[in-house]
Write an enzyme that holds these catalytic residues in place. Structure first.
Site, PDB file in Angstrom:
ATOM      1  N   GLU A 142      20.770  44.062   8.244  1.00 14.12           N
ATOM      2  CA  GLU A 142      19.316  43.932   8.056  1.00 14.12           C
ATOM      3  C   GLU A 142      18.930  42.486   8.326  1.00 14.12           C
ATOM      4  O   GLU A 142      19.760  41.583   8.212  1.00 14.12           O
ATOM      5  CB  GLU A 142      18.932  44.272   6.608  1.00 14.12           C
ATOM      6  CG  GLU A 142      19.230  45.696   6.227  1.00 14.12           C
ATOM      7  CD  GLU A 142      18.892  45.984   4.756  1.00 14.12           C
ATOM      8  OE1 GLU A 142      18.004  45.326   4.194  1.00 14.12           O
ATOM      9  OE2 GLU A 142      19.546  46.869   4.188  1.00 14.12           O
ATOM     10  N   LYS A 200      17.492  38.928   7.379  1.00 20.06           N
ATOM     11  CA  LYS A 200      17.383  38.190   6.122  1.00 20.06           C
ATOM     12  C   LYS A 200      16.051  37.445   6.128  1.00 20.06           C
ATOM     13  O   LYS A 200      15.871  36.483   6.855  1.00 20.06           O
ATOM     14  CB  LYS A 200      18.542  37.201   5.960  1.00 20.06           C
ATOM     15  CG  LYS A 200      18.555  36.528   4.605  1.00 20.06           C
ATOM     16  CD  LYS A 200      19.807  35.697   4.400  1.00 20.06           C
ATOM     17  CE  LYS A 200      19.991  35.242   2.967  1.00 20.06           C
ATOM     18  NZ  LYS A 200      18.855  34.630   2.333  1.00 20.06           N
ATOM     19  N   ARG A 257      11.689  37.264  -3.517  1.00 18.08           N
ATOM     20  CA  ARG A 257      12.363  38.491  -3.906  1.00 18.08           C
ATOM     21  C   ARG A 257      11.634  39.099  -5.100  1.00 18.08           C
ATOM     22  O   ARG A 257      11.443  38.439  -6.123  1.00 18.08           O
ATOM     23  CB  ARG A 257      13.806  38.168  -4.283  1.00 18.08           C
ATOM     24  CG  ARG A 257      14.635  39.379  -4.585  1.00 18.08           C
ATOM     25  CD  ARG A 257      16.081  38.985  -4.743  1.00 18.08           C
ATOM     26  NE  ARG A 257      16.935  40.139  -4.882  1.00 18.08           N
ATOM     27  CZ  ARG A 257      18.252  40.078  -4.818  1.00 18.08           C
ATOM     28  NH1 ARG A 257      18.850  38.934  -4.588  1.00 18.08           N
ATOM     29  NH2 ARG A 257      18.979  41.162  -4.964  1.00 18.08           N
ATOM     30  N   ARG A 291      12.601  36.863  -9.007  1.00 25.41           N
ATOM     31  CA  ARG A 291      14.049  36.765  -8.974  1.00 25.41           C
ATOM     32  C   ARG A 291      14.596  36.249 -10.301  1.00 25.41           C
ATOM     33  O   ARG A 291      15.684  36.605 -10.733  1.00 25.41           O
ATOM     34  CB  ARG A 291      14.415  35.800  -7.850  1.00 25.41           C
ATOM     35  CG  ARG A 291      15.816  35.850  -7.475  1.00 25.41           C
ATOM     36  CD  ARG A 291      16.193  34.627  -6.715  1.00 25.41           C
ATOM     37  NE  ARG A 291      17.493  34.281  -7.168  1.00 25.41           N
ATOM     38  CZ  ARG A 291      18.583  34.399  -6.458  1.00 25.41           C
ATOM     39  NH1 ARG A 291      18.521  34.752  -5.217  1.00 25.41           N
ATOM     40  NH2 ARG A 291      19.763  34.123  -6.974  1.00 25.41           N
ATOM     41  N   PHE A 333      14.293  46.662   0.350  1.00 19.29           N
ATOM     42  CA  PHE A 333      15.670  46.798   0.840  1.00 19.29           C
ATOM     43  C   PHE A 333      16.613  47.505  -0.125  1.00 19.29           C
ATOM     44  O   PHE A 333      17.758  47.764   0.221  1.00 19.29           O
ATOM     45  CB  PHE A 333      16.250  45.452   1.308  1.00 19.29           C
ATOM     46  CG  PHE A 333      16.221  44.345   0.279  1.00 19.29           C
ATOM     47  CD1 PHE A 333      17.065  44.371  -0.814  1.00 19.29           C
ATOM     48  CD2 PHE A 333      15.365  43.264   0.442  1.00 19.29           C
ATOM     49  CE1 PHE A 333      17.061  43.343  -1.739  1.00 19.29           C
ATOM     50  CE2 PHE A 333      15.345  42.229  -0.484  1.00 19.29           C
ATOM     51  CZ  PHE A 333      16.196  42.272  -1.576  1.00 19.29           C
ATOM     52  N   ARG A 374      27.925  38.302  -7.306  1.00 15.50           N
ATOM     53  CA  ARG A 374      28.018  37.887  -5.909  1.00 15.50           C
ATOM     54  C   ARG A 374      29.274  38.535  -5.363  1.00 15.50           C
ATOM     55  O   ARG A 374      30.382  38.167  -5.716  1.00 15.50           O
ATOM     56  CB  ARG A 374      28.110  36.360  -5.816  1.00 15.50           C
ATOM     57  CG  ARG A 374      27.855  35.822  -4.428  1.00 15.50           C
ATOM     58  CD  ARG A 374      27.815  34.312  -4.412  1.00 15.50           C
ATOM     59  NE  ARG A 374      26.661  33.721  -5.049  1.00 15.50           N
ATOM     60  CZ  ARG A 374      25.459  33.600  -4.493  1.00 15.50           C
ATOM     61  NH1 ARG A 374      25.248  34.032  -3.267  1.00 15.50           N
ATOM     62  NH2 ARG A 374      24.469  33.034  -5.154  1.00 15.50           N
TER      63      ARG A 374
HETATM   64  P1  ATP Z   1      19.843  31.879   0.097  1.00  9.24           P
HETATM   65  O1  ATP Z   1      19.880  30.561  -0.636  1.00  9.24           O
HETATM   66  O2  ATP Z   1      20.840  32.001   1.167  1.00  9.24           O
HETATM   67  O3  ATP Z   1      18.478  32.360   0.410  1.00  9.24           O
HETATM   68  P2  ATP Z   1      20.104  33.025  -2.307  1.00  9.24           P
HETATM   69  O4  ATP Z   1      21.020  32.063  -2.966  1.00  9.24           O
HETATM   70  O5  ATP Z   1      18.660  32.995  -2.582  1.00  9.24           O
HETATM   71  O6  ATP Z   1      20.382  32.916  -0.804  1.00  9.24           O
HETATM   72  P3  ATP Z   1      21.789  35.124  -1.912  1.00  9.24           P
HETATM   73  O7  ATP Z   1      22.356  36.148  -2.779  1.00  9.24           O
HETATM   74  O8  ATP Z   1      22.734  34.124  -1.477  1.00  9.24           O
HETATM   75  O9  ATP Z   1      20.590  34.456  -2.634  1.00  9.24           O
HETATM   76  O10 ATP Z   1      21.090  35.826  -0.653  1.00  9.24           O
HETATM   77  C1  ATP Z   1      20.373  36.937  -0.901  1.00  9.24           C
HETATM   78  C2  ATP Z   1      18.901  36.621  -0.856  1.00  9.24           C
HETATM   79  O11 ATP Z   1      18.370  36.923   0.414  1.00  9.24           O
HETATM   80  C3  ATP Z   1      18.221  37.545  -1.791  1.00  9.24           C
HETATM   81  O12 ATP Z   1      18.010  36.868  -3.003  1.00  9.24           O
HETATM   82  C4  ATP Z   1      16.922  37.923  -1.146  1.00  9.24           C
HETATM   83  O13 ATP Z   1      15.897  37.176  -1.739  1.00  9.24           O
HETATM   84  C5  ATP Z   1      17.069  37.489   0.282  1.00  9.24           C
HETATM   85  N1  ATP Z   1      16.952  38.578   1.260  1.00  9.24           N
HETATM   86  C6  ATP Z   1      16.209  38.522   2.385  1.00  9.24           C
HETATM   87  N2  ATP Z   1      16.313  39.615   3.114  1.00  9.24           N
HETATM   88  C7  ATP Z   1      17.153  40.456   2.466  1.00  9.24           C
HETATM   89  C8  ATP Z   1      17.657  41.761   2.731  1.00  9.24           C
HETATM   90  N3  ATP Z   1      17.358  42.434   3.827  1.00  9.24           N
HETATM   91  N4  ATP Z   1      18.513  42.287   1.814  1.00  9.24           N
HETATM   92  C9  ATP Z   1      18.849  41.608   0.691  1.00  9.24           C
HETATM   93  N5  ATP Z   1      18.404  40.374   0.395  1.00  9.24           N
HETATM   94  C10 ATP Z   1      17.559  39.793   1.267  1.00  9.24           C
END
Ligand code: ATP
Length: 575
Positions: free
Chosen positions: A248, A250, A255, A270, A339, A413
């Site tokens: 998918e 990103k 969130r 979040r 998602f 994670r």
């Molecule tokens: P990053 O700092 O890389 O944005 P993060 O630390 O916020 O990541 P991660 O678990 O590392 O959180 O990455 C997942 C994040 O990506 C999720 O918190 C969500 O907000 C975002 N996201 C965007 N698109 C998607 C998707 N298609 N499916 C799941 N999560 C997604």
């Protein structure tokens, strides 16, 4: 139960650092707690009055606590401030000043845990005209009835500085040890906690019956702790790890977790704070779904009609603030790219596979504003690479690869989701760290009082923050002024009790603001304490701030383990 017994245990806990020892002290303590008192006790150990989504917050700063100490101990405010300047710990100041007073009076009654908890909730809920005075009066009464040791913890609690060094994992371990004598019930407890985000509730149910915890289910208005993604450095590694998978886009948005039951809708961030009032457009759309009960999550982005593109996370937030919620809903309508889905009409879907959950998603979405996060199933690294390059061309952050057979890994994670992001300089990814101090400007920067920040990541095993980078470059003049303003408000005389450091900034601040940091490389360094062993920690080379992450709390920053994994990932990339 008397709060005195809790305070004695708190004192023991803060004097030790070994998790095993803490677990056994807590398990012994929980055994003595009546089952109807465990829920508030757990919140108090966590330093909160309710789980985040109920947001019962004290809203008492140091100034108010100082006034209450002064009137309870019978000292002028100046005297309390002087003592605090010396001790750097307002809890210890309350303890020592009350100690002197208590030697002269014998008046105090015994403070009960439930009475204390209910009084703190009352303080939190007091609002309106004259509420600050009333809050101080209620706090003063509590101090009048507490022993000096109790007052140490009450004061730390009300100013948000309890920090016993006991993390949620240690509390979960202790509950398991209490009933099973070992950690064998930990997995069930973990799952229950991760799907309701309420440790007090989990402990209460568990004390009543551990069987109930086994069958614990997702429920509307108890948000799930979000699943997180692991990182790998290229498509080939991802395919080697999980094989055929879904890809998918990103999105770099907000969130959101959406809950509906009948006519009632709530939207959580979040950080699991209620954000419902911010999204009237989405609320209306969610209400009109035909399912009576439903819980799902997605990434919200504002759409810029004129430029025919989506705004990024920061722009989305900025627009909403600048133009007001109603206005910006019209001008920059929000789309939620859904998602995942957790629950429909009494059915918990979190144990079902991605493929299965996806089927439900596809039956329900898209609607007008609730779009489906499109996916493609790929079997080879080449196919994935094409999707990744397309995402980068479209100015997206990268892609998410999802294991087709995996359940929803709430609060974890795991490799169920793997993120592949465009690189920032030479690094594979950015990290999130919390600001723990700041420096004054030097040379041409001296006219701004701000010269840079000291940042730290979190080690959930020890509950401590460990420093990772001093960041002195990459700020615009406006950003410097902004940082100076917000950090100045949370200056503190001493570093956070939970911080391990080897380098000292000009000013310490309470760990509160989280920043996303890009860098060139992770190196080993004697200056920073992240993952420190034999005087060598991990540090960032050429760190630059990408943005302030308002969707993150201080405990949700990158962890020590992730930094160490990223350090080793670099060598793979260099090959
Ligand atoms: P990053 O700092 O890389 O944005 P993060 O630390 O916020 O990541 P991660 O678990 O590392 O959180 O990455 C997942 C994040 O990506 C999720 O918190 C969500 O907000 C975002 N996201 C965007 N698109 C998607 C998707 N298609 N499916 C799941 N999560 C997604």
């Amino acid at each position: 139960m008397l709060f005195r017994e809790c305070a004695e245990v708190f004192e023991k806990l803060e004097s030790i650092s070994k998790r095993l020892e803490m677990t056994s002290i807590l398990a012994d303590f929980f055994r003595k707690v009546p089952s109807n008192e465990i829920q508030p006790l757990i919140y108090m150990i966590q330093g909160i009055l309710s789980p985040p989504f109920l947001s019962v917050e004290l809203g008492l700063g140091e100034r108010f606590a100082i006034s209450a100490i002064a009137s309870s101990a019978g000292y002028p405010i100046k005297e309390v401030e002087k003592n605090f300047a010396k001790s750097g710990d307002l809890g210890k100041t309350a303890e020592s000043l009350l100690e002197k007073k208590k030697q002269l009076s014998l008046s105090s009654r015994k403070l009960d845990l439930i009475y204390l908890y209910n009084s703190l909730v009352k303080i939190a809920k007091t609002s309106g005209a004259g509420s600050q005075e009333l809050k101080i009066k209620l706090l003063t009464e509590l101090l009048n009835n507490s022993t000096p040791l109790e007052s140490r913890f009450i004061i730390r609690f009300v100013i948000g500085e309890l920090r016993l060094g006991v993390g949620d994992p240690t509390i979960l371990d202790a509950l398991s040890v209490l009933k099973a004598g070992d950690k064998s019930l930990r997995e069930e407890l973990d799952r229950a906690y991760n799907i309701c985000a309420d440790l007090g509730l989990v402990a209460k149910i568990f004390m009543e019956s551990s069987e109930q915890i086994k069958h614990f289910k997702v429920k509307p208005f108890n948000p799930l702790i979000p699943a997180l993604a692991e990182r790998l450095s290229n498509s080939e590694e991802i395919i080697n790890k999980i094989g055929k998978c879904a890809v998918e886009n990103k999105f770099d948005g907000l969130r959101l977790q959406c809950h509906k039951k009948g006519e009632l809708v709530e939207i959580y961030s979040r950080k699991l704070e209620k954000m419902t009032h911010m999204f009237p457009d989405l609320v209306k759309e969610i209400k009109s779904l035909k399912q009576d009960e439903i819980i799902f999550e997605g990434e919200a982005l504002a759409f810029n009609k004129k430029q025919d593109r989506y705004f990024s996370f920061q722009e989305t937030i900025r627009r909403r603030r600048k133009h007001g919620i109603e206005e910006s809903s019209k001008e920059f309508p929000l789309n939620l790219f859904v998602f995942d889905i957790f629950y429909i009409d009494g059915r918990d879907l979190t144990k079902e596979s991605y493929t299965q959950r996806r089927k439900y998603l596809e039956q329900i979405f898209p609607t007008t504003l609730l779009k489906l996060s499109e996916n493609k199933i790929v079997s080879t690294a080449e196919e994935m690479e094409i999707l990744f390059q397309n995402a980068i061309k479209e100015n997206l952050e990268g892609i998410m690869a999802k294991d087709l057979n995996s359940p929803y890994t709430a609060g974890k994670r795991k490799f169920a989701w793997i993120k592949l992001k465009k690189s920032y300089g030479k690094s594979v990814d950015t990290i999130d760290a919390v600001i723990v101090g700041y420096y004054l400007g030097k040379g041409s920067r001296a006219k701004f009082k701000f010269g840079g920040v000291l940042t730290a990541i979190h080690n959930p095993d020890s509950g401590k923050f460990e420093t990772i980078a001093n960041i002195g470059s990459g700020f615009t003049e406006e950003e410097m002024n902004n940082f100076e303003k917000i950090l100045n408000k949370i200056k503190s005389k001493k570093p956070s009790k939970n911080l391990i450091f080897k380098t000292e900034p000009d000013f310490w601040v309470k760990p509160k603001y989280v920043v996303e940091i890009a860098f060139d490389e992770i190196t080993q360094s004697p200056t920073h304490t992240c993952g420190m062993e034999n005087d060598k920690g991990y540090a960032l080379r050429f760190p630059r701030i990408v943005k302030l992450r308002e969707d993150r709390s201080e405990n949700e920053v990158t962890t020590t383990k992730e930094i160490i994994d990223m350090y080793w990932l670099q060598f793979k990339n260099k090959k």
